[in-house]
Motif scaffolding. Sequence first.
Motif, mmCIF file in Angstrom:
data_model
loop_
_atom_site.group_PDB
_atom_site.id
_atom_site.type_symbol
_atom_site.label_atom_id
_atom_site.label_comp_id
_atom_site.label_asym_id
_atom_site.label_seq_id
_atom_site.Cartn_x
_atom_site.Cartn_y
_atom_site.Cartn_z
ATOM 1 N N CYS A 90 0.680 -1.382 -0.178
ATOM 2 C CA CYS A 90 0.339 -0.448 0.360
ATOM 3 C C CYS A 90 1.000 1.566 0.127
ATOM 4 C CB CYS A 90 -1.373 0.208 1.522
ATOM 5 S SG CYS A 90 -1.900 1.288 1.595
ATOM 6 N N THR A 91 0.655 1.921 -1.490
ATOM 7 C CA THR A 91 1.588 3.353 -0.992
ATOM 8 C C THR A 91 -0.008 4.315 -0.332
ATOM 9 O OG1 THR A 91 3.471 2.533 -2.525
ATOM 10 C CG2 THR A 91 2.742 4.476 -1.900
ATOM 11 N N ARG A 92 0.181 5.832 -0.213
ATOM 12 C CA ARG A 92 -0.277 6.731 -0.110
ATOM 13 C C ARG A 92 0.778 8.597 0.615
ATOM 14 N NH1 ARG A 92 -3.790 3.748 -1.565
ATOM 15 N NH2 ARG A 92 -4.769 3.027 -0.991
ATOM 16 N N LYS A 93 0.373 9.110 -0.113
ATOM 17 C CA LYS A 93 0.835 10.469 -0.116
ATOM 18 C C LYS A 93 0.559 10.585 1.167
ATOM 19 C CE LYS A 93 0.763 14.982 -1.950
ATOM 20 N NZ LYS A 93 0.755 15.848 -2.772
ATOM 21 N N THR A 94 1.408 11.243 1.813
ATOM 22 C CA THR A 94 1.287 11.601 3.518
ATOM 23 C C THR A 94 2.173 11.766 3.589
ATOM 24 O OG1 THR A 94 1.408 11.198 5.728
ATOM 25 C CG2 THR A 94 2.887 9.828 4.706
ATOM 26 N N ARG A 95 1.528 13.466 5.033
ATOM 27 C CA ARG A 95 2.853 14.830 5.416
ATOM 28 C C ARG A 95 3.522 13.969 6.213
ATOM 29 N NH1 ARG A 95 0.733 18.318 9.468
ATOM 30 N NH2 ARG A 95 -0.232 16.267 9.966
ATOM 31 N N ILE A 96 5.380 14.645 5.779
ATOM 32 C CA ILE A 96 6.186 14.282 7.006
ATOM 33 C C ILE A 96 5.984 15.682 8.544
ATOM 34 C CG2 ILE A 96 8.530 14.420 6.916
ATOM 35 C CD1 ILE A 96 8.283 14.447 3.670
ATOM 36 N N ASP A 150 2.234 10.933 8.528
ATOM 37 C CA ASP A 150 1.204 10.923 9.365
ATOM 38 C C ASP A 150 0.803 9.561 9.197
ATOM 39 O OD1 ASP A 150 -1.140 11.579 10.237
ATOM 40 O OD2 ASP A 150 -2.101 12.668 8.099
ATOM 41 N N ALA A 151 0.375 9.204 10.310
ATOM 42 C CA ALA A 151 -0.715 7.532 9.995
ATOM 43 C C ALA A 151 -2.113 7.985 9.350
ATOM 44 C CB ALA A 151 -0.667 7.186 10.913
ATOM 45 N N THR A 152 -2.951 8.615 9.291
ATOM 46 C CA THR A 152 -4.126 8.752 8.656
ATOM 47 C C THR A 152 -4.973 7.871 7.713
ATOM 48 O OG1 THR A 152 -4.317 10.569 10.177
ATOM 49 C CG2 THR A 152 -5.945 10.049 8.862
ATOM 50 N N PRO A 153 -3.516 8.665 6.787
ATOM 51 C CA PRO A 153 -4.223 8.015 5.248
ATOM 52 C C PRO A 153 -3.212 6.452 5.114
ATOM 53 C CG PRO A 153 -2.532 9.775 5.374
ATOM 54 C CD PRO A 153 -2.638 9.617 6.416
ATOM 55 N N PHE A 154 -2.394 5.485 5.681
ATOM 56 C CA PHE A 154 -2.184 4.488 6.374
ATOM 57 C C PHE A 154 -3.557 3.461 6.879
ATOM 58 C CE2 PHE A 154 1.433 6.632 5.093
ATOM 59 C CZ PHE A 154 2.391 5.246 3.842
ATOM 60 N N LYS A 155 -3.813 4.584 7.887
ATOM 61 C CA LYS A 155 -4.810 3.514 9.054
ATOM 62 C C LYS A 155 -6.685 3.639 7.849
ATOM 63 C CE LYS A 155 -6.504 4.719 13.480
ATOM 64 N NZ LYS A 155 -6.719 6.345 14.583
ATOM 65 N N GLN A 156 -6.878 4.756 7.634
ATOM 66 C CA GLN A 156 -8.248 4.895 6.936
ATOM 67 C C GLN A 156 -7.781 3.744 5.531
ATOM 68 O OE1 GLN A 156 -7.894 8.888 4.608
ATOM 69 N NE2 GLN A 156 -8.846 9.641 6.740
ATOM 70 N N TRP A 157 -6.931 2.762 5.561
ATOM 71 C CA TRP A 157 -6.829 2.533 3.561
ATOM 72 C C TRP A 157 -7.470 0.782 4.731
ATOM 73 C CZ3 TRP A 157 -3.596 -1.683 3.815
ATOM 74 C CH2 TRP A 157 -3.967 -3.058 2.610
ATOM 75 N N TYR A 158 -6.094 0.456 6.021
ATOM 76 C CA TYR A 158 -6.149 -0.414 6.194
ATOM 77 C C TYR A 158 -8.062 -0.654 6.827
ATOM 78 C CZ TYR A 158 -4.087 -4.259 9.667
ATOM 79 O OH TYR A 158 -4.475 -5.225 9.494
ATOM 80 N N GLU A 159 -8.158 0.491 7.530
ATOM 81 C CA GLU A 159 -10.362 0.008 8.086
ATOM 82 C C GLU A 159 -10.825 -0.390 7.080
ATOM 83 O OE1 GLU A 159 -10.699 3.606 10.701
ATOM 84 O OE2 GLU A 159 -9.176 3.211 11.999
ATOM 85 N N ALA A 160 -11.059 0.310 5.989
ATOM 86 C CA ALA A 160 -11.700 0.054 4.396
ATOM 87 C C ALA A 160 -11.337 -1.246 4.001
ATOM 88 C CB ALA A 160 -11.211 1.128 4.028
ATOM 89 N N HIS A 161 -9.764 -1.968 3.728
ATOM 90 C CA HIS A 161 -10.045 -3.017 3.332
ATOM 91 C C HIS A 161 -10.274 -4.197 4.183
ATOM 92 C CE1 HIS A 161 -6.782 -5.097 1.011
ATOM 93 N NE2 HIS A 161 -6.617 -6.273 1.840
#
Length: 208
Positions: A72-78, A105-116
């Motif tokens: 999983c690859t996501r654009k996120t804030r450093i 920021d963990a939010t994009p990965f967290k959202q993907w994981y919960e949806a997946h």
Amino acid sequence: MGITRYSRHKRRHTGGKRKIHKKKRKFELGRPAAMTKLGGKVVHLVRGRGNNTKFRALKLETGNFSWGTETCTRKTRILDVTYNASNNELLRTKTLVKGCIVQVDATPFKQWYEAHYGVKIGKKKRGKKDDEEEKDEAPKSEATLAKLKSRQKDRKLDQALEDQFSSGRLYAAVSSRPGQCGRCDGYILEGKELEFYVRLMKKKGGKK
């Protein structure tokens, strides 16, 4: 005196001095380091030899980060620079270079994981209010529930990663060269590599 990469000033293998018989050449030039900082995106174009273009990032605040085990690859804030093996000064000035360890920021990965997977992660329950929120979620079809159930069979989440999700920040390594390509991309640290860098950060006094 411009920055140059020639080696005529160096001694021979035998230790003898070389006579410098010619001046500096354009093709031997070097340029100052980009020293990319955390901040709003600022990228300059630099003309290189052969009319090629380099993208000199002076400031960056986002990047594409890959979570290897989940593909999983996501654009996120450093958010912060936490470790640099070469120099603690680069840590203090929050300089982005290849190989440095950052917090994203963990939010994009967290959202993907919960949806997946259909599983909430990194969330500490506080009481009835959380239970009510979970009940208010939109109902899922039988096909969707079956799909989520089949995905959960092989689901494994490292405890160290889950702890990071609850804090909202993930450790990641930068694998691109911000001063050359104008991007700050990398991958999420996990497993033995994560343990290794956490241990080094504690030892070197980096930011936890």
